[in-house]
Design a protein around this motif. Structure first.
Motif, PDB file in Angstrom:
ATOM      1  N   ASN A 324      51.414  38.677  45.228  1.00 32.14           N
ATOM      2  CA  ASN A 324      50.594  38.149  46.478  1.00 32.14           C
ATOM      3  C   ASN A 324      49.300  38.881  46.456  1.00 32.14           C
ATOM      4  O   ASN A 324      48.303  38.238  46.584  1.00 32.14           O
ATOM      5  CB  ASN A 324      51.595  38.413  47.779  1.00 32.14           C
ATOM      6  CG  ASN A 324      52.633  37.283  47.719  1.00 32.14           C
ATOM      7  OD1 ASN A 324      52.721  36.109  47.246  1.00 32.14           O
ATOM      8  ND2 ASN A 324      53.561  37.657  48.529  1.00 32.14           N
ATOM      9  N   GLU A 325      49.563  40.174  46.379  1.00 30.86           N
ATOM     10  CA  GLU A 325      48.278  41.021  46.352  1.00 30.86           C
ATOM     11  C   GLU A 325      47.351  40.760  45.187  1.00 30.86           C
ATOM     12  O   GLU A 325      46.010  40.557  45.427  1.00 30.86           O
ATOM     13  CB  GLU A 325      48.531  42.470  46.264  1.00 30.86           C
ATOM     14  CG  GLU A 325      49.452  43.027  47.454  1.00 30.86           C
ATOM     15  CD  GLU A 325      49.906  44.433  47.355  1.00 30.86           C
ATOM     16  OE1 GLU A 325      49.481  44.966  46.192  1.00 30.86           O
ATOM     17  OE2 GLU A 325      50.380  44.845  48.473  1.00 30.86           O
ATOM     18  N   VAL A 326      47.983  40.413  43.946  1.00 27.94           N
ATOM     19  CA  VAL A 326      47.329  40.026  42.974  1.00 27.94           C
ATOM     20  C   VAL A 326      46.430  38.654  43.068  1.00 27.94           C
ATOM     21  O   VAL A 326      45.194  38.593  42.796  1.00 27.94           O
ATOM     22  CB  VAL A 326      47.966  39.898  41.464  1.00 27.94           C
ATOM     23  CG1 VAL A 326      46.908  39.567  40.316  1.00 27.94           C
ATOM     24  CG2 VAL A 326      48.388  41.463  41.216  1.00 27.94           C
ATOM     25  N   THR A 327      47.349  37.749  43.807  1.00 27.01           N
ATOM     26  CA  THR A 327      46.440  36.436  44.243  1.00 27.01           C
ATOM     27  C   THR A 327      45.309  36.684  45.051  1.00 27.01           C
ATOM     28  O   THR A 327      44.389  35.799  44.752  1.00 27.01           O
ATOM     29  CB  THR A 327      47.642  35.636  44.782  1.00 27.01           C
ATOM     30  OG1 THR A 327      48.456  35.504  43.910  1.00 27.01           O
ATOM     31  CG2 THR A 327      47.191  34.298  44.767  1.00 27.01           C
ATOM     32  N   LYS A 328      45.780  37.542  46.048  1.00 24.50           N
ATOM     33  CA  LYS A 328      44.642  37.827  46.963  1.00 24.50           C
ATOM     34  C   LYS A 328      43.273  38.391  46.275  1.00 24.50           C
ATOM     35  O   LYS A 328      42.085  38.017  46.928  1.00 24.50           O
ATOM     36  CB  LYS A 328      44.919  38.971  48.013  1.00 24.50           C
ATOM     37  CG  LYS A 328      45.968  37.995  49.024  1.00 24.50           C
ATOM     38  CD  LYS A 328      46.476  38.783  50.205  1.00 24.50           C
ATOM     39  CE  LYS A 328      47.523  38.407  51.110  1.00 24.50           C
ATOM     40  NZ  LYS A 328      47.954  39.171  52.045  1.00 24.50           N
ATOM     41  N   VAL A 329      43.415  39.272  45.354  1.00 28.72           N
ATOM     42  CA  VAL A 329      42.404  40.063  44.829  1.00 28.72           C
ATOM     43  C   VAL A 329      41.470  38.927  43.876  1.00 28.72           C
ATOM     44  O   VAL A 329      40.469  38.945  43.760  1.00 28.72           O
ATOM     45  CB  VAL A 329      42.824  41.122  44.078  1.00 28.72           C
ATOM     46  CG1 VAL A 329      41.674  41.649  43.145  1.00 28.72           C
ATOM     47  CG2 VAL A 329      43.318  42.237  44.900  1.00 28.72           C
ATOM     48  N   ALA A 330      42.454  37.942  43.222  1.00 24.83           N
ATOM     49  CA  ALA A 330      41.886  37.058  42.428  1.00 24.83           C
ATOM     50  C   ALA A 330      40.831  36.143  43.386  1.00 24.83           C
ATOM     51  O   ALA A 330      39.764  35.653  42.758  1.00 24.83           O
ATOM     52  CB  ALA A 330      42.761  36.069  41.653  1.00 24.83           C
ATOM     53  N   GLU A 331      41.328  35.558  44.492  1.00 18.98           N
ATOM     54  CA  GLU A 331      40.590  34.539  45.377  1.00 18.98           C
ATOM     55  C   GLU A 331      39.307  35.424  45.639  1.00 18.98           C
ATOM     56  O   GLU A 331      38.302  34.774  45.799  1.00 18.98           O
ATOM     57  CB  GLU A 331      41.584  34.274  46.495  1.00 18.98           C
ATOM     58  CG  GLU A 331      42.651  33.453  46.362  1.00 18.98           C
ATOM     59  CD  GLU A 331      43.537  33.268  47.407  1.00 18.98           C
ATOM     60  OE1 GLU A 331      43.266  33.755  48.653  1.00 18.98           O
ATOM     61  OE2 GLU A 331      44.328  32.408  47.322  1.00 18.98           O
ATOM     62  N   ILE A 332      39.333  36.763  46.074  1.00 16.81           N
ATOM     63  CA  ILE A 332      38.189  37.485  46.753  1.00 16.81           C
ATOM     64  C   ILE A 332      37.343  37.603  45.254  1.00 16.81           C
ATOM     65  O   ILE A 332      35.881  37.316  45.393  1.00 16.81           O
ATOM     66  CB  ILE A 332      38.527  38.809  46.921  1.00 16.81           C
ATOM     67  CG1 ILE A 332      39.390  38.597  48.425  1.00 16.81           C
ATOM     68  CG2 ILE A 332      37.505  39.695  47.239  1.00 16.81           C
ATOM     69  CD1 ILE A 332      39.959  39.984  48.725  1.00 16.81           C
ATOM     70  N   MET A 333      37.649  37.872  44.189  1.00 18.87           N
ATOM     71  CA  MET A 333      36.944  37.738  42.955  1.00 18.87           C
ATOM     72  C   MET A 333      36.277  36.442  42.676  1.00 18.87           C
ATOM     73  O   MET A 333      35.044  36.314  42.398  1.00 18.87           O
ATOM     74  CB  MET A 333      37.609  37.998  41.674  1.00 18.87           C
ATOM     75  CG  MET A 333      38.163  39.524  41.649  1.00 18.87           C
ATOM     76  SD  MET A 333      36.821  40.914  41.574  1.00 18.87           S
ATOM     77  CE  MET A 333      36.123  40.573  40.149  1.00 18.87           C
ATOM     78  N   ASP A 334      36.853  35.466  42.858  1.00 16.00           N
ATOM     79  CA  ASP A 334      36.433  34.250  42.741  1.00 16.00           C
ATOM     80  C   ASP A 334      35.278  33.824  43.646  1.00 16.00           C
ATOM     81  O   ASP A 334      34.240  33.412  43.261  1.00 16.00           O
ATOM     82  CB  ASP A 334      37.373  32.840  42.884  1.00 16.00           C
ATOM     83  CG  ASP A 334      38.569  33.038  41.847  1.00 16.00           C
ATOM     84  OD1 ASP A 334      38.035  33.608  40.797  1.00 16.00           O
ATOM     85  OD2 ASP A 334      39.561  32.444  41.946  1.00 16.00           O
TER      86      ASP A 334
END
Length: 353
Positions: A324-334
């Motif tokens: 979940n944390e990796v997904t949140k970081v990926a969304e922020i990076m996008d």
């Protein structure tokens, strides 16, 4: 002549609790042992004793605060605070377990009555009760517990002398008691084995005698038939009809000989069964011990499986949290990449203009 006398004996597999884990059972011997209740008339004390070879496996003094607990249909246990351990006994049947538990309750009650009687006797005969307040000596006073846990009060110097003498006598009595217990336990074990051997021998002898009688009867009948055949052969030299009777008698004789042979084989089989019966009993005891070891090992494996399941659940939860944390970081990076792209396009337009 013996100070301690056995009042009840039985056979059981002896276990002790593992001192490290306080959960697993450690077998005290490979085979079932004789476990006996002993009564010391001199000290008015009851003990449970079991000897394996030359070593005392169980030497537990029964006190009124002890409790024998049935944990299964054939297994029971009790805790001995003086020996700092827990003893477990595995019996061959539920009836043996019930008999041992009933005897434990009787001995426990007898120990309680003996303690109360000892306390009453001490209160009546203790000379300290007759000393008035102005006769008390000013020397330092300490308390000590005697064999029946009666509280007596003595001067410090007198207590040291009495304690030393008691230790010396206790050591002498314990050495003699262990030797007596070993001989008595070995005697009861040998007596039990002797009774079993005598019973099996009587049964085998009865069967052998019966087959011997039948064999003698068959042999007599065979001999009479042979004589009859010889008579018929001598009489039927010129009689053609005797040939048929001769064949019939010869056939009957052969059948009887086969029957005698079968009975001889059956006698040999009975003798071999008499020998294999004792081997089967030893295998049964070994199988019972292996079964108890497998039950203990199964309990340990179930505990480890439960811990592994808990660890796996925690690991999966942690993994899901990380995803979940990796997904949140990926969304922020996008989002950041999209904003950076718009900034680059704006700069490109400014450069063109």
């Amino acid at each position: 002549s013996c100070r301690e006398q056995p009042i009840f004996s039985t056979r059981a597999h002896v276990f002790q609790i593992d001192p490290a884990t306080k959960r697993n059972w450690i077998p005290a011997s490979k085979h079932a042992l004789t476990v006996s209740y002993f009564y010391d008339a001199t000290r008015n004390v009851y003990r449970i004793i079991s000897v394996g070879g030359t070593k005392a496996i169980i030497n537990s003094t029964i006190t009124p605060n002890m409790t024998f607990t049935k944990t299964s249909q054939k297994f029971g246990q009790w805790a001995d605070s003086r020996a700092n351990t827990v003893y477990g006994l595995g019996f061959a049947s539920e009836q043996h377990l019930s008999q041992f538990a009933e005897k434990f309750q009787e001995v426990k009650e007898a120990a309680r009555l003996a303690r109360e009687k000892s306390q009453d006797k001490t209160e009546l005969t203790n000379p300290a009760l007759n000393i008035t307040s102005h006769q008390v000596l000013p020397s330092p006073i300490i308390s000590s517990n005697g064999p029946g846990e009666d509280k007596l009060f003595r001067s410090q110097s007198a207590d040291v002398e009495i304690t030393t003498e008691k230790e010396r006598l206790k050591k002498m009595l314990s050495e003699g008691s262990v030797s007596e217990v070993q001989w008595e336990a070995e005697f009861f074990s040998l007596q039990d084995n002797n009774n079993k051997l005598v019973a099996a021998l009587h049964e085998a002898n009865a069967n052998v005698d019966q087959w011997k009688k039948q064999l003698a009867a068959y042999q007599e009948e065979t001999e009479s038939l042979r004589q009859r055949v010889a008579e018929l052969e001598s009489q039927g030299a010129h009689d053609s009809s005797s040939e048929n009777n001769k064949e019939e008698l010869n056939q009957t004789l052969e059948e009887l000989e086969l029957l005698i042979k079968a009975k001889d084989e059956e006698i040999q089989m009975l003798k071999s069964q008499k020998c294999s019966r004792w081997e089967a009993e030893g295998e049964r005891e070994e199988t019972l011990q292996k079964l108890q070891e497998l039950e203990a090992r199964n309990a340990e494996l179930e505990r480890r499986l439960h811990l592994a399941e808990q660890t796996l659940a925690e690991t999966l939860a942690e993994r899901e949290k990380i995803q979940n944390e990796v997904t949140k970081v990926a969304e922020i990076m996008d989002v950041k990449i999209f904003e950076l792209s718009e900034i680059r396009q704006g700069l490109a337009k400014l450069v063109e203009s």
